[in-house]
Design a protein around this motif. Sequence first.
Motif, short mmCIF file in Angstrom:
data_model
loop_
_atom_site.label_atom_id
_atom_site.label_comp_id
_atom_site.label_asym_id
_atom_site.label_seq_id
_atom_site.Cartn_x
_atom_site.Cartn_y
_atom_site.Cartn_z
N GLU A 21 76.34 35.18 74.32
CA GLU A 21 75.94 34.71 75.65
C GLU A 21 74.83 35.56 76.28
O GLU A 21 74.29 35.21 77.33
CB GLU A 21 77.15 34.62 76.59
CG GLU A 21 77.90 35.91 76.77
CD GLU A 21 79.03 36.12 75.77
OE1 GLU A 21 79.89 36.97 76.04
OE2 GLU A 21 79.07 35.46 74.72
N ASP A 22 74.47 36.68 75.65
CA ASP A 22 73.38 37.53 76.15
C ASP A 22 72.00 37.04 75.73
O ASP A 22 70.99 37.54 76.23
CB ASP A 22 73.54 38.97 75.63
CG ASP A 22 74.80 39.65 76.11
OD1 ASP A 22 75.16 39.46 77.28
OD2 ASP A 22 75.41 40.38 75.30
N ALA A 23 71.93 36.10 74.80
CA ALA A 23 70.67 35.74 74.14
C ALA A 23 69.55 35.42 75.12
O ALA A 23 68.44 35.95 75.01
CB ALA A 23 70.88 34.59 73.16
N TYR A 49 64.42 36.32 67.88
CA TYR A 49 64.92 37.50 68.58
C TYR A 49 66.42 37.38 68.85
O TYR A 49 67.17 38.36 68.65
CB TYR A 49 64.15 37.72 69.87
CG TYR A 49 64.27 39.13 70.39
CD1 TYR A 49 63.78 40.22 69.68
CD2 TYR A 49 64.89 39.39 71.62
CE1 TYR A 49 63.90 41.50 70.17
CE2 TYR A 49 65.01 40.67 72.11
CZ TYR A 49 64.51 41.73 71.38
OH TYR A 49 64.62 43.01 71.86
N ALA A 50 66.85 36.22 69.26
CA ALA A 50 68.29 36.00 69.48
C ALA A 50 69.06 36.21 68.18
O ALA A 50 70.14 36.81 68.17
CB ALA A 50 68.54 34.61 70.05
N ALA A 54 71.97 38.89 67.26
CA ALA A 54 73.26 38.37 66.80
C ALA A 54 73.73 39.09 65.54
O ALA A 54 74.94 39.20 65.29
CB ALA A 54 73.17 36.86 66.57
N SER A 55 72.80 39.59 64.74
CA SER A 55 73.17 40.25 63.48
C SER A 55 73.52 41.73 63.66
O SER A 55 74.05 42.35 62.74
CB SER A 55 72.03 40.10 62.46
OG SER A 55 70.90 40.84 62.88
N CYS A 65 72.04 48.25 71.55
CA CYS A 65 73.08 47.90 72.53
C CYS A 65 72.48 47.28 73.78
O CYS A 65 71.28 47.38 74.03
CB CYS A 65 73.89 49.14 72.91
SG CYS A 65 72.93 50.43 73.74
N ILE A 66 73.36 46.68 74.53
CA ILE A 66 73.06 46.16 75.85
C ILE A 66 73.44 47.23 76.86
O ILE A 66 74.49 47.87 76.73
CB ILE A 66 73.90 44.89 76.15
CG1 ILE A 66 73.67 43.80 75.10
CG2 ILE A 66 73.67 44.39 77.57
CD1 ILE A 66 72.29 43.24 75.08
N ALA A 67 72.60 47.45 77.86
CA ALA A 67 72.93 48.35 78.97
C ALA A 67 73.25 47.48 80.18
O ALA A 67 72.42 46.69 80.61
CB ALA A 67 71.76 49.28 79.26
#
Length: 189
Positions: A21-23, A49-50, A54-55, A65-67
């Motif tokens: 869901e971050d894509a 990029y998505a 995802a991989s 990572c996501i911040a």
Amino acid sequence: MRTFPWPARSGALLLRDPQPEDADQLVALRNNPVVNRFMLRTHVDPDAYAQEWASIPDSDTDFSCIAELDGRLAGLGFLDVTDGLGQPGMPRATQGVIGYMLQPDLAGQGLGTDLARGLLTAAFDVLRLRRVTASCNADNIASARVLEKNGMRREQHGIEDSWHADLGWVDGYQYAMLDREWVAARTVR
């Protein structure tokens, strides 16, 4: 076997693995012209990029990572495990390369420093890497400051080593830190 450095807290940020869901937010941040001011790759294909993100949870070398800040996607952290240089018999997967980007409206709040510190913590304390490097455009003063505030030392000043669409040939910096320097810097903090 994959080591899992995320989730982790670093200052005000929660660093976590990417989710499907971050894509859309990932692509929007990565293709933001303000963010891309100092990037070599100034645009990414949204689908590719998505898929790259995802991989990541299945990768043995990509620990990006996501911040998050208060539930909002605040930035992206990049941490790739690499082999160093050496003769046959050299230990593998002992080095890391970090990078980061923040939402432009969050600049100047210390979040870049928090994000880089979280990446270094994961690299040295969780993944047990020996050496970590990071690069930035010499004109990106904020990024150079983030790396220096986290104790990384400038090892290289590349004179006109990359092309910038608006500025022409520009200088670049490479920073590095060894695991023993990380331990010493943490002791001082």
